[in-house]
Design a protein around this motif. Structure first.
Motif, PDB file in Angstrom:
ATOM      1  N   SER A   1       0.780  -1.091   0.005  1.00 33.32           N
ATOM      2  CA  SER A   1       0.188  -0.068   0.191  1.00 33.32           C
ATOM      3  C   SER A   1       0.954   1.430   0.092  1.00 33.32           C
ATOM      4  O   SER A   1       0.540   2.329  -0.888  1.00 33.32           O
ATOM      5  CB  SER A   1      -0.832   0.054   1.242  1.00 33.32           C
ATOM      6  OG  SER A   1      -1.813   1.134   1.292  1.00 33.32           O
ATOM      7  N   GLN A   2       1.887   1.368   0.715  1.00 31.79           N
ATOM      8  CA  GLN A   2       2.773   2.302   0.765  1.00 31.79           C
ATOM      9  C   GLN A   2       3.341   2.437  -0.253  1.00 31.79           C
ATOM     10  O   GLN A   2       3.676   3.708  -0.962  1.00 31.79           O
ATOM     11  CB  GLN A   2       3.821   2.261   2.149  1.00 31.79           C
ATOM     12  CG  GLN A   2       3.145   2.279   3.470  1.00 31.79           C
ATOM     13  CD  GLN A   2       4.200   2.058   4.573  1.00 31.79           C
ATOM     14  OE1 GLN A   2       5.206   1.257   4.256  1.00 31.79           O
ATOM     15  NE2 GLN A   2       3.673   1.988   5.646  1.00 31.79           N
ATOM     16  N   VAL A   3       3.914   1.698  -1.020  1.00 36.48           N
ATOM     17  CA  VAL A   3       4.663   1.570  -2.250  1.00 36.48           C
ATOM     18  C   VAL A   3       3.847   2.309  -3.605  1.00 36.48           C
ATOM     19  O   VAL A   3       3.936   3.249  -4.126  1.00 36.48           O
ATOM     20  CB  VAL A   3       5.336   0.428  -2.993  1.00 36.48           C
ATOM     21  CG1 VAL A   3       5.682   0.398  -4.342  1.00 36.48           C
ATOM     22  CG2 VAL A   3       6.459  -0.258  -1.783  1.00 36.48           C
TER      23      VAL A   3
ATOM     24  N   ARG B   1       1.179   4.054  -2.861  1.00 40.22           N
ATOM     25  CA  ARG B   1       0.902   5.511  -2.313  1.00 40.22           C
ATOM     26  C   ARG B   1      -0.707   5.318  -2.058  1.00 40.22           C
ATOM     27  O   ARG B   1      -1.485   6.513  -2.446  1.00 40.22           O
ATOM     28  CB  ARG B   1       1.441   6.499  -3.310  1.00 40.22           C
ATOM     29  CG  ARG B   1       2.797   6.534  -3.224  1.00 40.22           C
ATOM     30  CD  ARG B   1       3.201   7.811  -3.965  1.00 40.22           C
ATOM     31  NE  ARG B   1       4.766   7.889  -4.006  1.00 40.22           N
ATOM     32  CZ  ARG B   1       5.233   8.974  -3.810  1.00 40.22           C
ATOM     33  NH1 ARG B   1       4.503  10.096  -3.954  1.00 40.22           N
ATOM     34  NH2 ARG B   1       6.698   8.677  -3.654  1.00 40.22           N
ATOM     35  N   HIS B   2      -1.185   4.453  -1.710  1.00 40.44           N
ATOM     36  CA  HIS B   2      -2.637   4.370  -1.468  1.00 40.44           C
ATOM     37  C   HIS B   2      -2.887   4.979  -0.070  1.00 40.44           C
ATOM     38  O   HIS B   2      -2.227   4.673   0.878  1.00 40.44           O
ATOM     39  CB  HIS B   2      -3.268   2.808  -1.727  1.00 40.44           C
ATOM     40  CG  HIS B   2      -3.096   2.291  -2.862  1.00 40.44           C
ATOM     41  ND1 HIS B   2      -3.415   1.032  -3.105  1.00 40.44           N
ATOM     42  CD2 HIS B   2      -3.280   3.022  -4.217  1.00 40.44           C
ATOM     43  CE1 HIS B   2      -3.417   0.621  -4.295  1.00 40.44           C
ATOM     44  NE2 HIS B   2      -3.260   1.923  -5.063  1.00 40.44           N
ATOM     45  N   ARG B   3      -3.898   5.468  -0.079  1.00 40.82           N
ATOM     46  CA  ARG B   3      -4.150   6.258   1.530  1.00 40.82           C
ATOM     47  C   ARG B   3      -4.963   5.430   2.165  1.00 40.82           C
ATOM     48  O   ARG B   3      -5.196   5.331   3.469  1.00 40.82           O
ATOM     49  CB  ARG B   3      -5.296   7.670   1.021  1.00 40.82           C
ATOM     50  CG  ARG B   3      -4.317   8.819   0.408  1.00 40.82           C
ATOM     51  CD  ARG B   3      -5.183  10.057   0.424  1.00 40.82           C
ATOM     52  NE  ARG B   3      -4.544  11.123  -0.129  1.00 40.82           N
ATOM     53  CZ  ARG B   3      -4.927  12.017  -0.590  1.00 40.82           C
ATOM     54  NH1 ARG B   3      -6.203  12.324  -0.359  1.00 40.82           N
ATOM     55  NH2 ARG B   3      -4.085  13.029  -1.313  1.00 40.82           N
TER      56      ARG B   3
ATOM     57  N   THR C   1      -5.909  -1.038  -1.449  1.00 43.40           N
ATOM     58  CA  THR C   1      -4.754  -1.970  -1.757  1.00 43.40           C
ATOM     59  C   THR C   1      -5.336  -3.356  -1.820  1.00 43.40           C
ATOM     60  O   THR C   1      -4.978  -4.336  -2.510  1.00 43.40           O
ATOM     61  CB  THR C   1      -3.701  -1.761  -1.039  1.00 43.40           C
ATOM     62  OG1 THR C   1      -3.382  -0.625  -0.822  1.00 43.40           O
ATOM     63  CG2 THR C   1      -2.407  -2.773  -1.410  1.00 43.40           C
TER      64      THR C   1
END
Length: 45
Positions: free
Chosen positions: A11-13, A15-17, A22
């Protein structure tokens, strides 16, 4: 994820809030699951 990444890391890669965004892309790999899952107690053998 097959290689050990967590859903949060993916999710971080991407860039999902929201982690739920994700999760939409995460699918169950039934072939791999069959190789690691224990048989259901009392199920077919």
């Amino acid at each position: 994820m097959r290689r050990g990444a967590t859903l949060v890391e993916v999710s971080q890669v991407l860039r999902h809030r929201d982690l739920a965004t994700t999760a939409i892309y995460a699918k169950v790999d039934f072939d791999t699951l069959r190789t690691i899952a224990a048989p259901w107690p009392g199920g077919a053998r």
